[in-house]
Write an enzyme that holds these catalytic residues in place. Structure first.
Site: not given
Length: 874
Positions: A23, A93, A102, A104, A337, A455, A764, A831, A851
């Site tokens: 902010k 703020r 929302g 804090m 923002r 919110h 694997s 895997c 992979y």
């Protein structure tokens, strides 16, 4: 040299987020762009950390710098902090480096007191406005600084409105507000045990400390845990001179996005309220107006705002979330923002910004959080079923998607129900930051109040949760745990369905359909494929899963678990007979029953995968997992096998092990019951050969032996595999090739991989079991303490969800190095469930695996993560 703890807005820039918070850095940037930003100062995130080091107290040096900068602010505004005639009021703020909407606390109108409220009234010639500002400040200050429950004030406000038949707060007169203020101050004394502070300097320091303290409030910690935000970065505090949207018909406040945060469409999207302060919009106290309506009310302001929105989006090269206030016909920007958005919107915005030449493809790929793709990879409502269903109510389409579940009216009840296995819809009048855990556990969220920037809407979009907000068709009674719609009571525990894309609510359950990849999603995935090095396979045991994985872009199967096929109702009887047979002959007869079933499974999968590689793991779990558990099932099996019930129970009991995960399973089972191995090899080879001929394609089966810890185990089984495979080839007159490899999931296999690689075609890595054996954690029981370990900072993350790069990762890298030393052509994959985790994929890319394999619905996540890993390397 003294530390610099406080900055004027004009001293900062957007590059200083870690110090000034998001902010503060953006307020500084807008100030330096000459946009209309009320003057202010930022107390740094370093000051927050210093506050905690100093036993939650502001040091004298920090306080001194705050006062010095307030004096500069007084000169800039021509007002004085605490002055009776022309008071400077400020907002206080929070502002962390990473946006936490929302989570804090915020305080508005700070600096006002019993005397300055008169000066403010005289200065502005608006007594109602002055007293409205004061009553708001007392409530916010009491709530945020001294934890006086907000509802204590709300009850008084609601009583006055009800007694005087007011619908909105704006109908309160000056006299009403004066009465409220006196009552609020009495509540303050009763709850806090002190008089409401009249000294603005005292108010300011208490507020700053409260904002710093809010960094570690429960909801902020929950949010950071949810989004893996570092708990040590701290928050900045922004002190900004107040501008007032509650000064009458030429004033107002609003929130807007430069693009639609739900869909990504390019148009100004937002809401505003006339004669209101900023918290009124996000709190859902009044139903706001759509932003386009501002054009007819204040055309000049609207056009100016459109121009500023365009400047900010081009400057930041991303969709912006902006807060603004209009004070008596003058526009002020209070925040910009990077806007929270759904995955659908994020992808559309990224692709369209590439087409608009705002960003390149690499930037577009990096902008998408791979985990957010889960939002697009889950079912939506079946359109035919939905058309037949009649909505019982309609609200705002706050966050897209479909959700069905039982309704609960408090976050606590929702959490309990979800933990017991229920699918939950959280229903509230309006959500607040305290509801964060319930929102996290719910399938969807429904509110009767609030708008598209409330919110509930903002947090749901960030989570990828379906949300219908501001549904004033329903009356929610949280105390009785019901909501009423069309004179019908819907009670807690009832099923409802939400369509967050259309804002519709339905009674009961609606059928869902599987998702797919198309449009902008497909475009982004193709861009990702152009960058990534890792191949992406899937873990699939059924034709349905295999097809789903192909639809999501899988390039093969990295793990087909044959034991999952054994549990099918049509074959479990034959499997049990095989396990409980007393001799090889009976066992082979039972296996003959299983063979055609298993072969058909493999054929169906081979047909779907075509020439794509398919790795089939031979039987892995201990045999007792397939046995019946109830007396009825055991008796039925005994009758069919024509053996004594008591003897059968004894046989079943003898197969149970004290620690089956480390017992007679995997390659150990395949060695002692070689007839199982032979049956499975025959099924694999016959299936592949027949599909090759039927489909006129070349298939190379990949046969994987689980749980090898000693190279001699693999040598023994490889001889059986080769003998059986060659016999099938001769019978079928086929020249088909095949590969034989192993799962590396035992630590000993990692450190002897040079020996194993001499006879294996591929490795694997089964990182689930490798993690289990390396840590000595039971995967099934670790959930009882992993949460505590994370809370106590013993573990940063659950090692079964994101790979432990230090311990388990070192074993894997050792195995890769040793394996390649003796077999440079060996194929290497993973895997375990880590194959779908973005952080783990980054590590596997660095470890030079070929992979990763993951569940079908994680394939797009893996494709994107693999591309990001390459881009980050560059």
């Amino acid at each position: 040299m003294n530390n610099k703890w406080v900055y004027l807005f004009k001293e900062g820039s957007k590059e200083m987020k870690s110090l000034l918070g998001g902010k503060g850095a953006n307020l500084a940037e807008m100030t330096n762009l000459d946009l209309p930003v009320p003057g202010g100062i930022t107390i740094t995130t370093k000051a927050c950390n210093e506050f905690y080091k100093n036993n939650k107290k502001l040091s004298e040096e920090i306080v001194e710098q705050i006062y010095e900068h307030i004096k500069i602010l007084e000169i800039e505004t021509g007002k004085r902090f605490g002055d009776i005639e022309n008071p400077l009021l400020v907002s206080v703020r929070s502002g962390a480096a990473i946006s936490m909407p929302g989570m804090m606390d915020t305080i508005l109108n700070l600096g006002i007191n019993d005397k300055s409220v008169i000066g403010l009234a005289n200065k502005t010639q608006n007594k109602r406005f002055a007293f409205d500002s004061y009553r708001r400040f007392i409530q916010m200050f009491g709530d945020v600084v001294l934890s006086i429950p907000k509802y204590k004030f709300d009850y008084v406000l609601d009583d006055i409105k009800e007694n005087k038949n007011y619908q909105n707060d704006t109908e309160l007169t000056k006299e009403d507000l004066e009465e409220l203020i006196e009552t609020y101050k009495k509540i303050f004394v009763k709850e806090a045990g002190i008089e409401f502070p009249q000294n603005p300097n005292e108010q300011l320091l208490m507020a700053i400390e409260a904002v710093f303290n809010s960094w570690n409030n429960t909801r902020a910690i929950t949010y950071r845990n949810l989004y893996n935000i570092d708990h040590n970065i701290g928050t900045a505090v922004n002190i900004q001179s107040m501008v007032f949207g509650n000064m009458g018909a030429t004033s107002g406040t609003g929130v807007a996005f430069t693009r639609n945060p739900s869909t990504g469409e390019k148009y100004l999207y937002g809401e505003f309220l006339i004669n209101a302060q900023g918290e009124d919009v996000v709190a859902g106290i009044r139903t706001p107006l759509q932003i386009y309506k501002l054009e007819s009310i204040m055309p000049d302001i609207y056009n100016q705002f459109i121009e500023i929105a365009g400047i900010l989006e081009k400057h930041y090269k991303d969709m912006q979330d902006m807060e603004f206030t209009i004070e008596q016909g003058k526009l002020y920007m209070l925040q910009t923002r990077t806007g929270k958005r759904t995955a659908e919107a994020a992808i559309r915005i990224a692709v369209e910004m590439v087409n608009e030449n705002l960003i390149d493809k690499q930037e577009a790929i990096m902008r998408i959080d791979p985990k957010s793709l889960d939002q697009l990879l889950h079912p939506t409502f079946d359109l035919d079923t939905q058309r037949k269903a009649k909505p019982i109510a309609k609200g705002l389409p706050a966050s897209p998607g479909a959700a069905t579940g039982k309704i609960y009216f408090t976050a606590g009840d929702a959490v309990k129900a979800a933990k017991s296995g229920e699918k939950v819809i959280l229903v509230r009048k309006e959500t607040s930051p305290e509801d964060i855990e319930g929102m996290t556990m719910a399938e969807g969220i429904l509110t009767s109040r609030g708008g598209m920037t409330s919110h509930a809407a903002v947090v749901a979009r960030g989570m990828g949760k379906c949300c219908v907000a501001g549904c004033d068709d329903i009356y929610v009674d949280e105390e009785l745990k019901i909501f009423i719609v069309n004179n019908e009571k819907i009670s807690e525990g009832s099923y409802i369905s939400l369509d967050g894309s259309l804002g519709l609510i339905y009674n009961g359950v609606i059928k869902t359909v599987e998702p797919g990849i198309s449009g902008n999603f497909n475009t982004l995935m193709k861009w990702a494929d152009d960058f990534r090095r890792l191949s992406i396979r899937t873990n699939a045991d059924t034709p349905k899963d295999a097809q789903a994985a192909i639809n999501f872009g899988a390039e093969g199967i990295g793990l087909c678990r044959t034991e999952h096929m054994f549990f099918d109702e049509s074959r479990i009887f034959s499997v049990r007979k095989m396990i409980l047979s007393d001799n090889i002959s009976d066992r082979e007869n039972a296996l003959e029953e299983i063979l055609p079933m298993q072969k058909n499974d493999f054929k169906e999968i081979y047909k779907i995968m075509g020439i794509k590689p398919v790795t089939i793991r031979l039987l892995d779990p201990p045999l007792h997992e397939f046995l019946p558990h109830t007396d009825d099932e055991i008796k039925k099996l005994a009758d069919s096998m024509n053996i004594n019930l008591y003897l059968l129970k004894e046989k079943a009991n003898s197969l149970h092990e004290f620690n089956p995960m480390l017992g007679h399973r995997g390659c150990r089972l395949l060695i002692t019951y070689s007839e199982i191995t032979k049956m499975q090899i025959r099924a694999i080879m016959e299936a592949a050969i027949e599909v090759c001929k039927e489909e006129n394609i070349d298939i190379t089966p990949e046969i994987m032996v689980p749980l090898i810890g000693n190279v001699k185990e693999l040598k023994y089984l490889k001889d059986i595999i080769v003998e059986t495979a060659e016999k099938v080839k001769n019978e079928k007159s086929s020249n088909i090739k095949y590969l034989i490899g192993t799962m590396i999931e035992v630590p000993r296999a990692c450190v002897t991989s040079n020996e194993i690689a001499e006879i294996a075609d591929f490795f694997s890595y089964g990182t689930n079991d490798l993690t289990q054996m390396t840590y000595g954690f039971s995967r099934d029981d670790a959930g009882k303490f992993i949460g505590d370990y994370k809370d106590f900072k013993i573990l940063d993350s659950d090692p079964f969800q994101s790979i432990d790069t230090v311990g388990v990762g070192s074993l894997l890298k050792t195995s890769v190095k040793l394996g390649k030393q003796t077999n440079s052509k060996i194929k290497l994959g993973i895997c375990g469930e880590h194959g779908g985790d973005p952080e783990s994929i980054k590590f596997f890319n660095e470890a030079l695996l070929d992979y990763v394999s993951c569940s079908p619905y994680r394939v797009p996540v893996a494709r994107l993560s693999a591309a990001q890993a390459i881009i980050q390397e560059r």
